[in-house]
Write a protein that holds these residues in place. Structure first.
Motif, short mmCIF file in Angstrom:
data_model
loop_
_atom_site.label_atom_id
_atom_site.label_comp_id
_atom_site.label_asym_id
_atom_site.label_seq_id
_atom_site.Cartn_x
_atom_site.Cartn_y
_atom_site.Cartn_z
N LEU A 70 54.02 67.37 56.20
CA LEU A 70 54.01 68.83 56.26
C LEU A 70 54.29 69.42 54.87
O LEU A 70 53.61 70.35 54.42
CB LEU A 70 55.06 69.30 57.26
N PHE A 71 55.29 68.88 54.19
CA PHE A 71 55.62 69.35 52.84
C PHE A 71 54.50 69.00 51.86
O PHE A 71 54.16 69.80 50.98
CB PHE A 71 56.93 68.74 52.37
N GLN A 72 53.93 67.82 51.99
CA GLN A 72 52.91 67.39 51.04
C GLN A 72 51.66 68.26 51.10
O GLN A 72 51.02 68.52 50.07
CB GLN A 72 52.54 65.92 51.28
N ARG A 73 51.29 68.73 52.28
CA ARG A 73 50.11 69.58 52.41
C ARG A 73 50.28 70.89 51.64
O ARG A 73 49.31 71.47 51.17
CB ARG A 73 49.84 69.87 53.89
N THR A 74 51.52 71.35 51.54
CA THR A 74 51.79 72.59 50.80
C THR A 74 52.09 72.31 49.34
O THR A 74 51.60 72.98 48.44
CB THR A 74 52.98 73.34 51.44
N TRP A 75 52.90 71.29 49.09
CA TRP A 75 53.33 70.94 47.73
C TRP A 75 52.21 70.28 46.93
O TRP A 75 52.12 70.44 45.72
CB TRP A 75 54.50 69.97 47.81
N ARG A 76 51.42 69.45 47.63
CA ARG A 76 50.35 68.66 47.01
C ARG A 76 50.91 67.81 45.87
O ARG A 76 50.38 67.79 44.75
CB ARG A 76 49.21 69.56 46.53
N ALA A 77 51.99 67.11 46.17
CA ALA A 77 52.65 66.25 45.19
C ALA A 77 52.71 64.83 45.73
O ALA A 77 52.59 64.60 46.94
CB ALA A 77 54.06 66.77 44.90
N GLU A 78 52.91 63.87 44.83
CA GLU A 78 52.99 62.47 45.23
C GLU A 78 54.36 62.17 45.83
O GLU A 78 55.40 62.53 45.26
CB GLU A 78 52.73 61.56 44.03
N TYR A 79 54.35 61.49 46.95
CA TYR A 79 55.56 61.15 47.71
C TYR A 79 55.97 59.73 47.36
O TYR A 79 55.15 58.81 47.36
CB TYR A 79 55.25 61.27 49.19
N LEU A 80 57.25 59.53 47.07
CA LEU A 80 57.75 58.24 46.60
C LEU A 80 58.95 57.81 47.44
O LEU A 80 60.10 57.97 47.04
CB LEU A 80 58.14 58.33 45.12
N ALA A 81 58.68 57.28 48.63
CA ALA A 81 59.73 56.75 49.50
C ALA A 81 60.87 57.73 49.72
O ALA A 81 62.04 57.39 49.61
CB ALA A 81 60.27 55.43 48.93
N GLY A 82 60.53 58.97 50.04
CA GLY A 82 61.54 59.97 50.32
C GLY A 82 61.83 60.92 49.18
O GLY A 82 62.62 61.86 49.33
N LEU A 83 61.22 60.71 48.02
CA LEU A 83 61.39 61.56 46.85
C LEU A 83 60.01 62.08 46.42
O LEU A 83 58.99 61.54 46.85
CB LEU A 83 62.05 60.80 45.70
N ARG A 85 57.44 63.16 43.12
CA ARG A 85 57.28 62.90 41.68
C ARG A 85 57.62 64.11 40.80
O ARG A 85 58.30 63.95 39.79
CB ARG A 85 55.86 62.40 41.37
N PRO A 86 57.19 65.35 41.13
CA PRO A 86 57.51 66.47 40.24
C PRO A 86 59.00 66.75 40.11
O PRO A 86 59.44 67.31 39.10
CB PRO A 86 56.78 67.66 40.90
N THR A 87 59.78 66.40 41.12
CA THR A 87 61.23 66.66 41.09
C THR A 87 62.02 65.35 41.17
O THR A 87 63.14 65.31 41.68
CB THR A 87 61.64 67.58 42.26
N LEU A 88 61.43 64.28 40.65
CA LEU A 88 61.99 62.94 40.83
C LEU A 88 63.43 62.83 40.31
O LEU A 88 64.31 62.31 40.99
CB LEU A 88 61.11 61.90 40.15
N LEU A 89 63.68 63.31 39.10
CA LEU A 89 65.02 63.16 38.53
C LEU A 89 66.06 63.93 39.34
O LEU A 89 67.17 63.44 39.55
CB LEU A 89 65.03 63.62 37.07
N GLN A 90 65.71 65.12 39.80
CA GLN A 90 66.63 65.86 40.65
C GLN A 90 66.83 65.14 41.98
O GLN A 90 67.94 65.04 42.50
CB GLN A 90 66.10 67.28 40.91
N ASP A 91 65.73 64.61 42.54
CA ASP A 91 65.80 63.96 43.84
C ASP A 91 66.60 62.67 43.81
O ASP A 91 67.12 62.23 44.84
CB ASP A 91 64.38 63.68 44.36
#
Length: 287
Positions: A70-83, A85-91
C-alpha cells in the motif's frame, strides 16, 4: 498480493493519501509534507503491528507485505526488508521497547538491521528535534555504499527474505555496555594521549579513558560482549548523534546489528562528538 483491510486492521487508521493511488492511473505528486506524513504513518504502523501478538513470528514480513504494498504504490520507492531506500539511514534507527525485550530468534527471518529480525514492540525511529526532517542541512550522515535484499520468492517481493547485506562507510568505535540493563549506558575507551614531542616524550602510556558516548537500546536479551558503535546520523551544532551497535558475525570482517544508540541529551553532557568525528571512516558490512 492484493491489499485488503482484512489483512490487518491498522489500515483503518492509515492516511487517505495512501488510497488515492487506486483512483488514478498516473503516479501521485507528493509534497515534502506528504513524504513526512507518510513516513510518520509508516513508523506508527510498524509500532502498532509489532505491539500485537503474531501467530507465526517468522512470517513478520509476509504478514506486513500488504501494508508495505500500500505504501509502495504511493511512495514508489524500493522496499528493503521493512525499510525504504530513500529513508534508509533514518529507518535503520529503530529500537525495541526495553520493557518487552525478547530473546533473539534462533531461525533467520531478516537481516539484523531490519526490525523484522527481532521479536517484541519496535519503536520505528529514534529521530528527534536534533536529527529530524525539520533540521535540514544541519544533519550529517554516513555513506550507504550498498544495500541489497534477496527475496525468498519473486512472487512476493515484499515478503520473506533469504538474505540482506548493508555496506556503510562510517566511523567505527570499540564500545562497551551492560546488555542486561534496561537502558544501558554506552561507553568507549578513548585514548586521550596527546602526540609526543621530541623534547618531552611521555614517561608512560596512560590507560584509555572510559567515556560515555550515549544511551543504548539492545535489540534483544542476547549477551553481546564485543561491540562497536557506528554513528549513522549526527548534528555537529547540537553535538548529538544516533547510530547502530554492532558485533562481529560468524564471517570474518562482517558484522550484525545488536542494538542502536543516541547521544546523551545535550544538557546532560556538554561534551563533544570528538569520539566519532576524529575517527577515520571505513567500510562496514552488516548482515
Amino acid at each position: 498480493m492484493p491489499v485488503t483491510t482484512q489483512s490487518w486492521v491498522v489500515t483503518q487508521r492509515l492516511p487517505d493519501l495512501l488510497f488515492a493511488a487506486d483512483a488514478r492511473d498516473e503516479p501521485i505528486s507528493l509534497t515534502a509534507a506528504d513524504y513526512r506524513a507518510l513516513h510518520w504513518a509508516w513508523s506508527e504502523a510498524i509500532g502498532d503491528y509489532t505491539r500485537r501478538t503474531v501467530t507465526k513470528p517468522g512470517d513478520k514480513l509476509v504478514a506486513f507485505a500488504a501494508i508495505a504494498e500500500l505504501f509502495q504504490r504511493t511512495w514508489r520507492a524500493e522496499y528493503l526488508a521493512g525499510l525504504w531506500r530513500p529513508t534508509l539511514l533514518q529507518d535503520l534507527l529503530w529500537a525495541t521497547n526495553y520493557e518487552g525485550r525478547a530473546p533473539r530468534p534462533e531461525r533467520y527471518r531478516a537481516p539484523s538491521w531490519s526490525w523484522a529480525a527481532v521479536d517484541g514492540h519496535v519503536v520505528a525511529s529514534l529521530l528527534d528535534d536534533w536529527l529530524g526532517a525539520g533540521v535540514g542541512t544541519a544533519v550529517q550522515r554516513c555513506e550507504v555504499l550498498e544495500c541489497e535484499v534477496v527475496p525468498a520468492t519473486p512472487l512476493l517481493p515484499l515478503g520473506k527474505v533469504l538474505s540482506g547485506t548493508l555496506r556503510l562507510r562510517a566511523a567505527m568505535v570499540k564500545a562497551t555496555w551492560d546488555p542486561d540493563a534496561q537502558l544501558p549506558v554506552l561507553y568507549a575507551a578513548l585514548d586521550r594521549l596527546e602526540e609526543a614531542t621530541l623534547t618531552s616524550p611521555p614517561a608512560t602510556s596512560p590507560a584509555p579513558e572510559l567515556t560515555q558516548i550515549g544511551c543504548a537500546y539492545p535489540d534483544s536479551t542476547e549477551d553481546a560482549c564485543e561491540i562497536w558503535a557506528v554513528p549513522v546520523l549526527w548534528n555537529k551544532a547540537e553535538k548529538y548523534a544516533a547510530g547502530l551497535v554492532i558485533t562481529p558475525a560468524a564471517t570474518e570482517g562482517v558484522y550484525r546489528r545488536v542494538g542502536c544508540f543516541h547521544s546523551p541529551e545535550p544538557d546532560e553532557d556538554p561534551g563533544r562528538l570528538v569520539w566519532m568525528l576524529e575517527q577515520k571512516k571505513q567500510e562496514i558490512i552488516i548482515i
